[in-house]
Design a protein around this motif. Structure first.
Motif, mmCIF file in Angstrom:
data_model
loop_
_atom_site.group_PDB
_atom_site.id
_atom_site.type_symbol
_atom_site.label_atom_id
_atom_site.label_comp_id
_atom_site.label_asym_id
_atom_site.label_seq_id
_atom_site.Cartn_x
_atom_site.Cartn_y
_atom_site.Cartn_z
ATOM 1 N N GLU A 92 0.806 -1.220 0.000
ATOM 2 C CA GLU A 92 0.000 0.000 0.000
ATOM 3 C C GLU A 92 0.842 1.275 0.000
ATOM 4 O O GLU A 92 0.353 2.355 -0.372
ATOM 5 N N ARG A 93 2.130 1.189 0.383
ATOM 6 C CA ARG A 93 2.975 2.384 0.431
ATOM 7 C C ARG A 93 3.397 2.842 -0.961
ATOM 8 O O ARG A 93 4.016 3.896 -1.107
ATOM 9 N N SER A 94 3.021 2.072 -1.967
ATOM 10 C CA SER A 94 3.256 2.492 -3.348
ATOM 11 C C SER A 94 2.126 3.370 -3.873
ATOM 12 O O SER A 94 2.146 3.775 -5.037
ATOM 13 N N VAL A 95 1.154 3.666 -3.033
ATOM 14 C CA VAL A 95 0.020 4.520 -3.411
ATOM 15 C C VAL A 95 0.125 5.834 -2.657
ATOM 16 O O VAL A 95 0.175 5.854 -1.424
ATOM 17 N N ILE A 96 0.163 6.936 -3.387
ATOM 18 C CA ILE A 96 0.299 8.256 -2.758
ATOM 19 C C ILE A 96 -0.717 9.230 -3.337
ATOM 20 O O ILE A 96 -1.292 9.001 -4.399
ATOM 21 N N GLY A 97 -0.930 10.314 -2.617
ATOM 22 C CA GLY A 97 -1.766 11.395 -3.114
ATOM 23 C C GLY A 97 -0.909 12.456 -3.786
ATOM 24 O O GLY A 97 0.290 12.576 -3.505
ATOM 25 N N HIS A 98 -1.529 13.227 -4.658
ATOM 26 C CA HIS A 98 -0.815 14.312 -5.330
ATOM 27 C C HIS A 98 -0.209 15.273 -4.309
ATOM 28 O O HIS A 98 0.886 15.814 -4.507
ATOM 29 N N LEU A 99 -0.930 15.478 -3.200
ATOM 30 C CA LEU A 99 -0.442 16.394 -2.158
ATOM 31 C C LEU A 99 0.821 15.877 -1.486
ATOM 32 O O LEU A 99 1.551 16.659 -0.840
ATOM 33 N N GLU A 100 1.108 14.583 -1.610
ATOM 34 C CA GLU A 100 2.325 14.024 -1.026
ATOM 35 C C GLU A 100 3.493 14.035 -2.003
ATOM 36 O O GLU A 100 4.625 13.708 -1.632
ATOM 37 N N TRP A 101 3.218 14.438 -3.241
ATOM 38 C CA TRP A 101 4.225 14.403 -4.297
ATOM 39 C C TRP A 101 4.738 15.777 -4.686
ATOM 40 O O TRP A 101 5.941 16.000 -4.818
#
Length: 286
Positions: free
Chosen positions: A163-172
């Motif tokens: 699941e740590r391979s899934v991020i939000g745009h705000l985290e990028w």
């Protein structure tokens, strides 16, 4: 690090996870590959659209804007839980982000703060745009949140990611706030739970006028219809906290119910995330 899956494998993975997929136009060949490389891929990025209306949202994500050509993602997840495929390959969704965040995604570790915009994210992330105004008030239907969970899990399952391979745009990318209305920590906890079990195709979202889904026996009815059926009258006074009270001085009963449900869902998501953290700590200490 992974080679992007083929378009056929992409759509199959989504359907195998139980999602209803809508293939839009020439999505398999609609991309921005002439502007740069596509792959290797390292993760999945979630966005909100700041748009209203499913047809309008899908069209914008397919075609883009004058200064930002489409596709703006690979799949559009509308409020009814359907995934509309609008492009495949390089897409204008992630932009430049933090290289330290990318390295954390690759290593499947906790994310650092995103304070730089020096790395091409369009090359390395699958992207899902999710229909929502992103104002913190537009609700996220349960069926839509589950579709986000399933879509992300489908790609993680294919590539062997957690699941740590899934991020939000705000985290990028510094300055971004999407997705707004739920936390990525809670969504990752949901994805982790799903990845603990097998993929499933026994769930399909419903829309008004269709047969209710297996999971939600009321899915074939609108919130207003449910509220009116319970109360036997059209409207009741809106609470003082109603964000649109000036424009809509009355709320249906279902609006109260939805507000309560959203609060309970948020609390449940936070409890799931806390449980995961406690379990992980217990395993580490043992």
């Amino acid at each position: 690090m992974a080679t992007p899956m083929s378009a056929s494998a992409f759509v199959k993975a989504l359907r195998d996870e139980g999602l209803t997929v809508v293939e839009v136009g020439d999505w398999r060949d609609h991309n921005r590959n002439h502007k740069g490389a596509w792959g290797p891929v390292h993760g999945v990025m979630i966005h909100h659209t700041v748009t209203k209306g499913s047809a309008n949202t899908v069209s914008i994500c397919q075609h883009g804007y004058a200064n930002l050509p489409g596709p703006l993602c690979h799949g559009v997840i509308t409020k009814d839980g359907r995934v509309h495929l609008v492009g495949y390959g390089r897409a204008n969704h992630a932009g430049l982000g933090d290289d330290d965040v990318l390295q954390a995604v690759i290593a499947e570790k906790a994310l650092p703060a995103d304070n730089e915009a020096n790395t091409d994210g369009n090359r390395h992330f699958y992207g899902f745009e999710c229909e929502n105004l992103g104002d913190g008030e537009d609700p996220w239907p349960a069926v839509q949140l589950e579709a986000i969970e399933r879509a992300a899990a489908a790609l993680c399952r294919h590539h062997g990611w957690d699941e740590r391979s899934v991020i939000g745009h705000l985290e990028w990318q510094p300055g971004k706030v999407d997705p707004r209305g739920f936390t990525m920590a809670s969504m990752r906890a949901r994805i982790s739970d799903r990845l603990d079990g097998p993929s499933s195709d026994d769930w399909k979202p419903s829309t008004p006028g269709t047969t209710p889904s297996k999971e939600d026996p009321m899915a074939g009815y609108s919130q207003a219809q449910i509220g009116d059926a319970v109360l036997h009258r059209d409207n009741i006074p809106a609470p003082k906290s109603a964000p649109d009270k000036a424009k809509n001085p009355k709320w249906t009963l279902s609006s109260y119910a939805q507000t309560i449900l959203n609060t309970l869902n948020t609390a449940l998501d936070e409890l799931r995330a806390l449980r995961k953290a406690v379990d992980a700590l217990a395993k580490k200490e043992s």
